[in-house]
Design a protein around this motif. Structure first.
Motif, PDB file in Angstrom:
ATOM      1  N   ARG A   8       0.837  -1.193   0.000  1.00 17.52           N
ATOM      2  CA  ARG A   8       0.000   0.000   0.000  1.00 17.52           C
ATOM      3  C   ARG A   8       0.875   1.247   0.000  1.00 17.52           C
ATOM      4  O   ARG A   8       1.959   1.247   0.533  1.00 17.52           O
ATOM      5  CB  ARG A   8      -0.887   0.032   1.246  1.00 17.52           C
ATOM      6  N   ARG A  13      -1.911   4.487   4.015  1.00 19.61           N
ATOM      7  CA  ARG A  13      -1.750   4.015   5.392  1.00 19.61           C
ATOM      8  C   ARG A  13      -1.769   5.175   6.362  1.00 19.61           C
ATOM      9  O   ARG A  13      -2.462   5.140   7.371  1.00 19.61           O
ATOM     10  CB  ARG A  13      -0.465   3.216   5.522  1.00 19.61           C
ATOM     11  N   ALA A  17      -4.757   5.252   8.989  1.00 19.70           N
ATOM     12  CA  ALA A  17      -4.342   4.295  10.006  1.00 19.70           C
ATOM     13  C   ALA A  17      -4.901   4.635  11.381  1.00 19.70           C
ATOM     14  O   ALA A  17      -5.385   3.762  12.095  1.00 19.70           O
ATOM     15  CB  ALA A  17      -2.824   4.202  10.064  1.00 19.70           C
ATOM     16  N   SER A  21     -10.520   2.116  12.336  1.00 23.08           N
ATOM     17  CA  SER A  21     -10.142   0.782  12.796  1.00 23.08           C
ATOM     18  C   SER A  21     -10.666  -0.234  11.787  1.00 23.08           C
ATOM     19  O   SER A  21     -11.461   0.088  10.909  1.00 23.08           O
ATOM     20  CB  SER A  21     -10.758   0.515  14.165  1.00 23.08           C
ATOM     21  N   ALA A  22     -10.236  -1.465  11.928  1.00 22.72           N
ATOM     22  CA  ALA A  22     -10.712  -2.525  11.032  1.00 22.72           C
ATOM     23  C   ALA A  22     -12.227  -2.645  11.102  1.00 22.72           C
ATOM     24  O   ALA A  22     -12.896  -2.835  10.088  1.00 22.72           O
ATOM     25  CB  ALA A  22     -10.053  -3.848  11.392  1.00 22.72           C
ATOM     26  N   GLU A  26     -14.822  -2.094   8.007  1.00 20.82           N
ATOM     27  CA  GLU A  26     -15.799  -3.121   7.646  1.00 20.82           C
ATOM     28  C   GLU A  26     -17.217  -2.565   7.688  1.00 20.82           C
ATOM     29  O   GLU A  26     -18.029  -2.821   6.798  1.00 20.82           O
ATOM     30  CB  GLU A  26     -15.677  -4.322   8.576  1.00 20.82           C
ATOM     31  N   ALA A  58      -8.165  -1.048   4.263  1.00 21.22           N
ATOM     32  CA  ALA A  58      -8.501  -2.203   5.102  1.00 21.22           C
ATOM     33  C   ALA A  58      -7.236  -2.930   5.533  1.00 21.22           C
ATOM     34  O   ALA A  58      -6.271  -3.011   4.779  1.00 21.22           O
ATOM     35  CB  ALA A  58      -9.411  -3.160   4.324  1.00 21.22           C
ATOM     36  N   PRO A  59      -7.250  -3.489   6.744  1.00 16.22           N
ATOM     37  CA  PRO A  59      -6.120  -4.323   7.153  1.00 16.22           C
ATOM     38  C   PRO A  59      -6.018  -5.534   6.224  1.00 16.22           C
ATOM     39  O   PRO A  59      -7.031  -5.959   5.640  1.00 16.22           O
ATOM     40  CB  PRO A  59      -6.478  -4.759   8.571  1.00 16.22           C
ATOM     41  N   PRO A  60      -4.833  -6.092   6.045  1.00 17.35           N
ATOM     42  CA  PRO A  60      -4.643  -7.183   5.076  1.00 17.35           C
ATOM     43  C   PRO A  60      -5.669  -8.320   5.127  1.00 17.35           C
ATOM     44  O   PRO A  60      -6.163  -8.711   4.067  1.00 17.35           O
ATOM     45  CB  PRO A  60      -3.217  -7.677   5.366  1.00 17.35           C
TER      46      PRO A  60
END
Length: 128
Positions: A8, A13, A17, A21-22, A26, A58-60
């Motif tokens: 990324r 990021r 970041a 949060s994740a 979502e 999104a986180p990986p």
């Protein structure tokens, strides 16, 4: 499959970041996904543009789940809709490719094929 090590950009990021949060990513994705086809046309374009951005931040593990869903949706819409929607989808696919880099490779041929068809239709006067 290759999303776990998505390269990324530092801007993506850094910009999100600390903000998202994740769980928030979502949640935002689910809202955009739900509204993507039910909204007025002008809003649909903005929602299509938001999808790659959400994958990018999104986180990986979440990105691994979202990339195939988003790429497949954008490819299907680009292949089956009128020129304006197709253009919005192609722009979103480009953003998705930039955000996910090599993880986008399985979808690249489809995106290129649709883009070529769009260019050919414009050249032939069939776009619109």
């Amino acid at each position: 499959p290759q999303c776990a090590s998505l390269p990324r950009s530092a801007e993506h990021r850094a910009a999100f970041a600390e903000v998202l949060s994740a769980t928030e990513v979502e949640r935002a994705f689910r809202l955009v996904w739900r509204l993507r086809d039910e909204s007025p046309p002008h809003l649909r374009v903005a929602l299509l543009a938001a999808l790659p951005r959400l994958v990018a931040v999104a986180p990986p593990p979440l990105a691994e789940q979202l990339l195939p869903l988003v790429a497949s949706h954008l490819l299907a819409r680009a292949a089956s809709h009128a020129s304006t929607a197709r253009t919005a989808c192609l722009l979103a696919l480009g953003a998705l490719a930039l955000a996910t880099r090599s993880a986008f490779l399985p979808y690249a041929a489809g995106a290129i094929s649709i883009a070529r068809a769009e260019i050919d239709s414009e050249r032939g006067g069939g776009g619109g």
